[in-house]
Write a protein that holds these residues in place. Structure first.
Motif, PDB file in Angstrom:
ATOM      1  N   VAL A 179      25.837 -39.902  29.156  1.00  0.00           N
ATOM      2  CA  VAL A 179      27.056 -39.340  28.578  1.00  0.00           C
ATOM      3  C   VAL A 179      27.533 -38.237  29.515  1.00  0.00           C
ATOM      4  O   VAL A 179      26.822 -37.247  29.707  1.00  0.00           O
ATOM      5  CB  VAL A 179      26.785 -38.762  27.172  1.00  0.00           C
ATOM      6  CG1 VAL A 179      28.069 -38.243  26.544  1.00  0.00           C
ATOM      7  CG2 VAL A 179      26.139 -39.807  26.275  1.00  0.00           C
ATOM      8  N   SER A 180      28.689 -38.420  30.118  1.00  0.00           N
ATOM      9  CA  SER A 180      29.215 -37.451  31.090  1.00  0.00           C
ATOM     10  C   SER A 180      28.183 -37.146  32.185  1.00  0.00           C
ATOM     11  O   SER A 180      28.050 -36.005  32.606  1.00  0.00           O
ATOM     12  CB  SER A 180      29.592 -36.134  30.402  1.00  0.00           C
ATOM     13  OG  SER A 180      30.606 -36.368  29.485  1.00  0.00           O
TER      14      SER A 180
ATOM     15  N   GLU B 245      29.728 -43.157  28.654  1.00  0.00           N
ATOM     16  CA  GLU B 245      29.214 -43.679  27.404  1.00  0.00           C
ATOM     17  C   GLU B 245      29.415 -42.627  26.326  1.00  0.00           C
ATOM     18  O   GLU B 245      29.459 -41.436  26.625  1.00  0.00           O
ATOM     19  CB  GLU B 245      27.717 -43.989  27.514  1.00  0.00           C
ATOM     20  CG  GLU B 245      27.427 -45.389  27.999  1.00  0.00           C
ATOM     21  CD  GLU B 245      25.933 -45.702  27.963  1.00  0.00           C
ATOM     22  OE1 GLU B 245      25.553 -46.631  27.243  1.00  0.00           O
ATOM     23  OE2 GLU B 245      25.156 -45.018  28.651  1.00  0.00           O
ATOM     24  N   ALA B 246      29.501 -43.074  25.070  1.00  0.00           N
ATOM     25  CA  ALA B 246      29.578 -42.135  23.949  1.00  0.00           C
ATOM     26  C   ALA B 246      28.442 -42.457  22.984  1.00  0.00           C
ATOM     27  O   ALA B 246      28.009 -43.602  22.886  1.00  0.00           O
ATOM     28  CB  ALA B 246      30.927 -42.261  23.252  1.00  0.00           C
TER      29      ALA B 246
ATOM     30  N   ASP C 181      32.945 -45.426  26.954  1.00  0.00           N
ATOM     31  CA  ASP C 181      33.990 -44.445  26.677  1.00  0.00           C
ATOM     32  C   ASP C 181      34.726 -44.162  27.990  1.00  0.00           C
ATOM     33  O   ASP C 181      34.095 -43.932  29.019  1.00  0.00           O
ATOM     34  CB  ASP C 181      33.354 -43.154  26.137  1.00  0.00           C
ATOM     35  CG  ASP C 181      34.400 -42.107  25.774  1.00  0.00           C
ATOM     36  OD1 ASP C 181      34.740 -42.016  24.589  1.00  0.00           O
ATOM     37  OD2 ASP C 181      34.888 -41.391  26.688  1.00  0.00           O
TER      38      ASP C 181
ATOM     39  N   CYS D 212      26.826 -43.050  19.431  1.00  0.00           N
ATOM     40  CA  CYS D 212      27.193 -43.469  18.079  1.00  0.00           C
ATOM     41  C   CYS D 212      25.953 -43.498  17.220  1.00  0.00           C
ATOM     42  O   CYS D 212      24.964 -44.131  17.588  1.00  0.00           O
ATOM     43  CB  CYS D 212      27.737 -44.886  18.062  1.00  0.00           C
ATOM     44  SG  CYS D 212      29.133 -45.070  19.113  1.00  0.00           S
TER      45      CYS D 212
ATOM     46  N   THR E 139      33.855 -40.222  29.083  1.00  0.00           N
ATOM     47  CA  THR E 139      32.477 -39.752  29.271  1.00  0.00           C
ATOM     48  C   THR E 139      31.543 -40.852  29.768  1.00  0.00           C
ATOM     49  O   THR E 139      30.339 -40.639  29.864  1.00  0.00           O
ATOM     50  CB  THR E 139      31.923 -39.168  27.950  1.00  0.00           C
ATOM     51  OG1 THR E 139      32.001 -40.175  26.935  1.00  0.00           O
ATOM     52  CG2 THR E 139      32.702 -37.947  27.506  1.00  0.00           C
TER      53      THR E 139
ATOM     54  N   LYS F  80      29.318 -38.748  18.980  1.00  0.00           N
ATOM     55  CA  LYS F  80      30.778 -38.761  18.857  1.00  0.00           C
ATOM     56  C   LYS F  80      31.165 -39.451  17.545  1.00  0.00           C
ATOM     57  O   LYS F  80      32.003 -38.961  16.812  1.00  0.00           O
ATOM     58  CB  LYS F  80      31.373 -39.506  20.051  1.00  0.00           C
ATOM     59  CG  LYS F  80      32.881 -39.474  20.084  1.00  0.00           C
ATOM     60  CD  LYS F  80      33.392 -39.716  21.482  1.00  0.00           C
ATOM     61  CE  LYS F  80      34.896 -39.560  21.548  1.00  0.00           C
ATOM     62  NZ  LYS F  80      35.400 -39.864  22.889  1.00  0.00           N
TER      63      LYS F  80
END
Ligand code: WT7
Length: 666
Positions: free
Chosen positions: A540-541, A576-577, A571, A579, A574, A616
């Motif tokens: 993520v980011s 990936e996000a 995403d 969930c 980012t 997220k």
């Protein structure tokens, strides 16, 4: 491969476009052609140990020369240069004394508020010497572990270098991690001392660090910690525990700047850096001294083609491996002038990076795709922060790290930042690798957007199936490195069994390094393209997060949560996000109540791990999709998270109706 004709750069399918290195760059580059690259590869192939022995003598100063290059007697516990001795800090600082580098700027520091200060190699050595003496005065000895929880400051780098100087093993914890995360790392590493700051400045805000250390220590189990040293970054008062806490001023008072570097064995643990894996507990990746500093220095020259007049800027934080290798160690070992930035890319506005490149005449710029994507978005919506407002002509090489860079972002970076003149080195590597392993060389490798191209000389990267059998180019598979390399992870701190299991699977023979990523090689060129993690790790980011880690954090809220499953979904911003699918102990909430509980859970995860781990999306169900044997079917959850229709076989599912409920986004 051929160069693209001018003016044909409009198609969206850019993967097949090739950008050869600019001739002017190749002419002076350290590795200036594919022939030169291939010659290095051939040398490594024909005499593997001889190749590394030569590099280790060329790049590292040894206080006692090694006679043995590689010990492979107990795989996967490989040892490099093991009878040699050196000091890493001396290899970054002392060795420049008496050379033209001595009075060159080592660091140009730009604070969050824009204030700039400089420090030469000579001055940095003096600061590190004094701080090393201060650590010794507090009882820190060779082999002790020191936890560093610091903002992006010169003091953070001094703290790391001072540990290296006296042979203490540091463990840096990113300043965004929670008290709980600090507590767990103190306990696992058995830290004797913590180096922190009262506050950190980010985006104009003063954020606590010392108070989080207090909370971490109050959670218990931290009896090993005898002292806490506090850098007073701001004027704001902080809570002082008498007998335990000292300000930097107090710790440094009366300390001499002369501190002889302590020679350590090449295999001596330089640092432990915790990173996420596929269980709930982060892994303490342990790096050695000799092979690591060799890699840090050598890749500054190979990958970034560092020259004596370059101004290098890596935008990472010292809390991550990128900040270790390409801020705290590599640039110093290579005698570079580097920019160190305290703040965030969007403060006071999203033009900050471009303004800083202009201001400091940065020539090599190294950042993450997630930053580029967010700055593209900002430039698109506000012309005042578009990079065209600044003079970026000092740049000659750009770098990318942390996640795959999508071709659109690559093209924007290439045109708008690099002025179509600067090669982009898309560097693939991991905390466990110590430094770059698959990357273009800017003066040699023709670039293809979205590809990290070819392994460095001596890195035997391959794509294999589950049994370790190499697959033909063009076929996607599992990325492995089948021979050891000097800067590789040595073990997981306190857990050699986990080290073996996680990285050197028996099914592949027990001595081949499993990266944890999928990849595919181009059928014609053999270029690598990383397709993403194949384990339960999200990116993520550019930050690595374990799904199990987030799940354990969620279910530890025992008054509320019965069960949780975490998956990633793509995403735009980012990469990936996160969930989370959550089953509560009470009935499934909807509407406002669901929103409110989701917020409560996000805050909880931020408290347990850190804000970067906040999911997220949070969806509530009466249950989770499970097989009859009770196993959560994560692939179904991944489809739901993406908003895809479920096309997979659901015949083994115990409770098919749950899919509709979880797909409903209320
Ligand atoms: C994971 C390692 C070491 C750099 C900072 C992240 C992903 C890293 C790339 C790249 C595609 C990349 C991989 C890897 N990754 N660089 N250039 N292209 N993917 O270090 O936290 O240890 O994460 O980051 O998935 O396994 P890390």
């Amino acid at each position: 491969m051929t160069a693209p004709a001018q003016g044909t750069i409009e198609s969206v399918l850019v993967e097949n476009r090739v950008f050869p290195p600019p001739a002017s760059l190749s002419a002076t580059a350290r590795v200036g052609s594919m022939e030169a690259y291939q010659a290095l590869c051939a040398e490594a192939e024909s005499d593997f140990e001889g190749f590394w022995a030569n590099r280790a003598r060329e790049h590292v100063q040894w206080t006692k020369p090694f006679t043995e290059v590689l010990d492979q007697s107990t795989p996967p516990f490989f040892k490099w240069f093991q009878d040699g001795e050196l000091n890493v800090s001396a290899n970054c600082l002392d060795k420049h004394i008496g050379t033209p580098v001595e009075n060159k700027n080592a660091i140009i520091f730009e604070a969050d508020d824009g204030q700039v200060s400089q420090i030469t190699y000579r001055e940095l050595l003096d600061r590190v010497g004094a701080f090393a003496n201060a650590l010794k005065a507090q009882g820190v000895q060779k082999g002790d572990r020191v936890l560093i929880y610091m903002p992006m400051t010169v003091e953070g780098i001094v703290a790391m270098q001072a540990c290296a100087r006296i042979g203490a093993t540091h463990s840096v914890v990113f300043g965004g991690f929670s008290a709980k995360a600090v507590n767990e790392r103190v306990i696992d590493a058995g830290a004797v001392l913590i180096i922190t700051a009262n506050f950190q400045m980010r985006g104009g805000k003063e954020l606590p660090l010392k108070a989080i250390v207090d909370d971490a220590l109050a959670m218990g189990g931290c009896d090993t910690v005898k002292k806490v040293l506090v850098y007073e970054r701001t004027q704001t008062a902080w809570n002082k525990v008498e007998g335990r806490d000292l300000s930097f001023g107090e710790a440094l008072a009366g300390q001499s700047k002369d501190c002889a570097p302590v020679p350590v064995n090449a295999e001596h643990p330089l640092f432990i850096l915790y990173t996420s894996g596929s269980t709930g507990k982060p892994k303490g990746v342990q790096h050695a001294s000799g092979g690591y500093i060799l890699w840090a220095k050598m890749t500054m020259e190979w990958t970034f083609d560092l020259q004596s007049n370059d101004v290098f800027w890596c935008t990472a934080d010292i809390g991550w491996i990128t900040g270790h290798t390409y801020i705290a160690y590599g640039p110093l070992a290579a005698g570079a002038t580097q920019v160190v930035f305290e703040g965030v890319p969007t403060f006071p506005n999203a033009g900050r990076f471009w303004q800083m490149i202009e201001r400091h005449r940065v020539s090599i710029f190294y950042t993450a795709p997630t930053a580029i994507r967010s700055l593209i978005k900002a430039a698109d919506s506000d012309d005042k922060v578009h990079p065209r407002n600044w003079d970026l002509s000092s740049l000659r090489i750009l770098g990318s790290v942390g996640e795959p860079i999508n071709p659109e972002a690559w093209m924007w970076y290439y045109r708008n930042i690099g002025g179509e003149r600067c090669p982009i080195v898309d560097t693939f590597w991991q905390t466990e690798n110590g430094g770059h392993v698959i990357t273009p060389l800017p003066g040699a490798t023709p670039l293809v957007p979205g590809s990290c191209t070819l392994p460095l000389p001596g890195i035997v990267a391959q794509i294999v199936d589950e049994t370790g059998k190499e697959l033909p180019n063009g076929t996607g598979g599992i990325l492995v490195i089948s021979k050891p390399w000097p800067s590789m992870i040595r073990t997981i701190w306190n857990d050699p069994e986990r080290f073996k299991k996680a990285y050197f699977p028996e099914e592949m023979g027990g001595s081949i390094y499993l990266a944890g990523d999928g990849a595919v090689r181009d059928a014609k060129t053999g270029y690598f393209r990383i397709t993403g993690r194949i384990d339960d790790v999200l990116n993520v980011s550019g930050h690595r997060m374990g799904t199990m880690e987030i799940e354990s954090a969620l279910v530890s809220k025992t008054d509320l949560v019965a069960e949780a499953a975490v998956v990633g979904r793509p995403d735009d911003m980012t990469g990936e996000a996160i969930c989370a699918f959550v089953v509560l102990k009470r009935s499934r909430p909807t509407g406002e109540e669901a929103k409110q509980i989701a917020k409560e859970l996000r805050d909880w995860v931020a408290k347990e791990i850190g804000p970067i781990a906040k999911p997220k999306d949070i969806r509530f169900g009466d249950n989770l999709p499970k097989t009859r044997s009770g196993k959560i079917m994560r692939r179904l959850l991944r489809s739901i998270a993406k908003g895809e229709a479920i096309t997979q076989d659901t015949s083994t599912l115990e409770n098919p109706a749950i899919l509709d409920q979880l797909s409903d986004t209320h």
